[in-house]
Design an enzyme around this catalytic site. Structure first.
Site, mmCIF file in Angstrom:
data_model
loop_
_atom_site.group_PDB
_atom_site.id
_atom_site.type_symbol
_atom_site.label_atom_id
_atom_site.label_comp_id
_atom_site.label_asym_id
_atom_site.label_seq_id
_atom_site.Cartn_x
_atom_site.Cartn_y
_atom_site.Cartn_z
ATOM 1 C CG ASP A 1 6.112 -2.796 1.550
ATOM 2 O OD1 ASP A 1 6.626 -2.430 0.486
ATOM 3 O OD2 ASP A 1 5.092 -2.255 2.034
ATOM 4 C CG HIS B 1 -0.262 -4.311 -1.629
ATOM 5 N ND1 HIS B 1 -0.407 -4.700 -0.313
ATOM 6 C CD2 HIS B 1 0.617 -3.267 -1.616
ATOM 7 C CE1 HIS B 1 0.357 -3.922 0.453
ATOM 8 N NE2 HIS B 1 0.983 -3.054 -0.309
ATOM 9 C CG ASP C 1 7.038 0.781 2.068
ATOM 10 O OD1 ASP C 1 7.582 -0.131 2.726
ATOM 11 O OD2 ASP C 1 6.120 0.584 1.259
ATOM 12 C CG HIS D 1 1.955 -0.398 2.528
ATOM 13 N ND1 HIS D 1 3.042 0.145 1.855
ATOM 14 C CD2 HIS D 1 1.175 0.644 2.897
ATOM 15 C CE1 HIS D 1 2.917 1.461 1.816
ATOM 16 N NE2 HIS D 1 1.793 1.804 2.447
ATOM 17 C CE1 TYR E 1 6.191 3.357 -3.519
ATOM 18 C CE2 TYR E 1 5.785 2.896 -1.197
ATOM 19 C CZ TYR E 1 5.722 2.519 -2.521
ATOM 20 O OH TYR E 1 5.201 1.312 -2.866
HETATM 21 C C1 X5A Z 1 4.042 -1.890 -2.758
HETATM 22 C C2 X5A Z 1 3.518 -0.803 -1.889
HETATM 23 C C3 X5A Z 1 1.696 0.589 -1.239
HETATM 24 C C4 X5A Z 1 0.404 1.158 -1.620
HETATM 25 C C5 X5A Z 1 0.112 2.273 -0.658
HETATM 26 C C6 X5A Z 1 -1.147 3.006 -0.899
HETATM 27 N N1 X5A Z 1 2.250 -0.430 -2.068
HETATM 28 N N2 X5A Z 1 -1.318 4.077 0.035
HETATM 29 O O1 X5A Z 1 4.249 -0.264 -1.074
HETATM 30 ZN ZN ZN Z 2 4.658 -0.759 0.847
#
Ligand code: X5A
Ligand code: ZN
Length: 697
Positions: A171, A134, A264, A173, A304
């Site tokens: 990932d 990100h 995640d 995201h 996570y």
């Molecule tokens: C690297 C990564 C996620 C940020 C999530 C915020 N970032 N809700 O998994």
């Molecule tokens: Zn992520």
């Protein structure tokens, strides 16, 4: 050549001083290492020396401010000041160690990639934090400071002159920053599967939707696979691999693959709310290992749920080391409607850029057009992403980190324990069996054969099957007993021998189910007929029977899948049949053993390398238990090259691609019809095939 691993113990220092429960926490790193240690993986890897990224490396993709702002926090020990600065960014905390550790994370990723390109290691994993995908040109974001994967990619482009790099971002995201950095660069194919929820999922960007396919020369080289529902699982993700990622990746034919590997989307992760099981990450990994000559760099991003993160990451590393994929405990089923729609939408916008999607153009564009009517989604009208580097003006919602209901968390935790127990099976078996009826093939292959475990060619006891099928029976015994993981027998593979051996596997060795794939250039009907009513044997053939043209099967039977390719067809056709039919069906069948009968036709259009790729991709199934019965033909050179590649694939060696262009070839229309007909006929039985657009007669 081995697997490299890079990490630095200091990476446990970076933590949120004002919220110790923050999702991106040190235990993520600590637990991944611990699990790798428990599975005795680290000692099998070549440890690489972590290093900081240089300013020069960072400035290729980030602004000078991105260095100086963080550098200045180095000396701030005032918690409040750090919190205040952090709050300016979207999901971020800064710790006094953050600057140095972000440099280490980026530099170590470059180190991993350059060791792969130097040939010091074949593949490897960077177990690092903070994550990177990100981190934009001039903005920290989403726990990320420097874009580790992008920086390593840029290094490979600039300093090694690479022309084709595939970035796979699994990932949950969207790696919006990575997308932005290579949006118009055709040398970098960015492929991301991410949660989207029609914009409700973080980072809430319209640029994460599927219609953002790159710009200028980079058109077609940015691929977003947005998921619009939660609870997507193995079936949805494997469908995306089989229908999109793998066909496109084989056509692109990358020289290097870098994975933005977040965990995640795994079961139990509160951020993703998806349901990928840890074992599935082995399957993702293995399916990419046949590409790019095996040059695969896996780089940790998010994840996570400590349990699924550490198990998923450890299984990824174990797969890089060459261990077989643990079988998925529940066989694949239909992908959800929502995932099917996403896959079709992606195919639709990309069909002009990738030959492997041409069948859509030929048959079903209208269909798809209707199925995926351009959506007005709930946050914004569909607008093209113009590739701006600027920070999006404002975020529609600034959501807080989801808190998991403790009851749900406990349930998921228990579920994970069961899954993890199932992947810890004894897989410490690397031996590849080799049997030949004649010494001739042993001599000409000596350096490969030396690495195999020789099995006896003769068989004293005569059970079912008797002496004639001796070598194949011996091979099957060694796989069932666990003496060898997989193996190849060289000799006669005519139908009686195959029939006897398959009968032996299910009747005498009590296997519950076996998949047999007839890859002989001229399959005959005897084997199919013999097992027609036996649900324990899934019979599949790749090439057309001599007396038929194109696909056919006996009045559509569930356990009989005849693809019916012409033997003159090319690699693209074979891979297409594999990805769109054989792999989904095999994953739904979940065989305990796969038996392949093969020969190499000197006149056929399919390359030996492609044959090797098929074998490699099949090793993901049945815990790697794959028995190949190979018959030499009269042309020793085509026969030997096929044999050599097959043994190499079983040994886990990288297989090169036949043409520098990969399988970038026009698909054969006859094959397209054959494949389509099989799918239409078989999807009533195998709903893993079901997302294929239904074309009315
Ligand atoms: C690297 C990564 C996620 C940020 C999530 C915020 N970032 N809700 O998994
Ligand atoms: Zn992520």
């Amino acid at each position: 050549m081995t697997t490299g691993v890079v990490y630095d113990q200091r990476m446990a220092d970076h933590k949120c001083l004002w919220d110790l429960k923050y999702n991106e926490k040190p235990e993520r790193f600590i637990n991944v290492l611990k699990r790798c240690e428990e599975l005795k993986l680290l000692q099998r890897c070549l440890p690489l020396k972590p290093r900081e990224a240089t300013e020069e490396e960072l400035l290729k993709l980030h602004t000078p401010d991105m260095i100086s702002i963080l550098k200045d926090t180095d000396s701030i020990s005032d918690e409040e000041a750090l919190e205040k600065l952090s709050s300016k960014y979207d999901f971020l905390y800064i710790h006094p160690s953050t600057y140095q550790l972000s440099l280490l994370a980026a530099g170590s990723t470059v180190e991993l990639v350059s060791n792969i390109l130097d040939g010091k290691i074949r593949n490897g994993m960077a177990i690092i934090r903070p994550p990177g995908h990100h981190a934009m040109k001039s903005e920290y974001c989403g726990y990320c400071f420097y874009n580790n994967v992008a920086i390593a990619t840029q290094h490979a482009l600039d300093n090694r002159g690479l022309k084709r790099i595939l970035i796979v971002d699994w990932d949950i995201h969207h790696g919006q920053a990575t997308q932005q950095m290579f949006y118009d660069d055709p040398r970098v194919l960015y492929f991301s599967i991410h949660g989207f929820q029609n914009g409700a999922f973080w980072p809430h960007l319209r640029e994460s939707d599927y219609h953002n396919i790159g710009r200028g020369a980079g058109l077609g080289y940015n691929i977003n696979v947005p998921m619009n529902e939660v609870k997507m699982g193995n079936s949805d993700y494997m469908a995306i691999f089989h229908q999109l990622l793998l066909p496109i990746a084989y056509e692109f034919n990358p020289e290097l693959i870098i994975v933005s590997a977040g965990y995640d989307a795994a079961l139990g992760c509160p951020e993703g709310e998806m349901e990928i099981t840890p074992a599935c990450y082995s399957h993702f990994t293995n399916s990419l290992m046949g590409l790019a000559n095996g040059r695969l760099a896996v780089v940790l991003e998010g994840g996570y749920c400590l349990k699924s993160l550490s198990e998923g990451a450890a299984l990824t590393l174990r797969t890089l080391l060459g261990d077989p994929c643990p079988p998925l405990l529940s066989n694949l089923d239909t992908p959800t409607k929502s995932a099917q729609n996403t896959v079709l939408s992606v195919m639709y916008v990309l069909r002009r850029y990738w030959k492997c999607l041409q069948h859509l153009e030929v048959f079903s564009v209208q269909e798809i057009n209707d199925a995926t009517k351009i959506r007005e989604n709930q946050f914004w009208p569909q607008i093209e992403f113009l590739g701006s580097d600027e920070k999006p003006e404002s975020y529609p919602t600034r959501d807080i980190c989801p808190v998991q209901d403790p009851k749900i968390a406990a349930e998921l935790d228990a579920q994970l324990d069961v899954l993890i127990a199932g992947t810890c099976l004894d897989v410490q078996q690397y031996r590849i069996g080799f049997i030949a009826n004649s010494t001739e093939s042993i001599e000409s292959l000596s350096e490969i054969v030396q690495r195999c475990h020789m099995l006896p060619a003769d068989r004293t006891e005569t059970g079912t099957g008797g002496k004639t099928s001796g070598i194949l029976l011996n091979l099957i015994d060694s796989l069932v007993d666990g003496t060898c993981r997989s193996g190849i027998a060289i000799g006669d593979n005519s139908c009686n021998i195959v029939i006897d051996s398959l009968k032996y596997a299910i009747d005498d060795r009590s296997l519950q189910n076996v998949m047999f794939i007839d890859m002989r250039t001229h399959p005959d009907r005897e084997i199919q007929k013999f097992f027609q009513e036996d649900v324990r044997i899934l019979y599949a053939s790749l090439f057309a029977f001599l007396d038929s043209c194109g696909s056919e099967s006996v009045g559509a039977k569930k356990f009989t899948v005849n693809v019916g390719l012409q033997q003159s067809c090319g690699d693209g056709d074979v891979l297409s049949a594999l990805f769109r039919i054989l792999l989904p069906v095999a994953y739904q069948f979940g065989p305990q053993l796969i038996v392949v009968a093969a020969d190499r036709s000197p006149s056929g259009g399919v390359s030996s390398e492609c044959f090797g790729q098929v074998i490699h991709l099949l090793t993901s199934l049945s815990g790697g238990r794959l028995a190949v019965i190979f018959k030499h033909n009269k042309d020793p050179s085509s026969s030997l090259s096929g044999l050599k590649i097959c043994v190499k694939a079983l040994l886990g060696d990288p297989i090169s691609m036949s043409t520098p262009k990969g399988t970038n070839q026009q698909l054969n229309v006859v094959s397209m019809c054959a494949i389509r007909n099989v799918i239409r006929e078989q999807n009533a039985f195998w709903n893993a095939l079901q997302f294929e657009v239904q074309v009315p007669d």
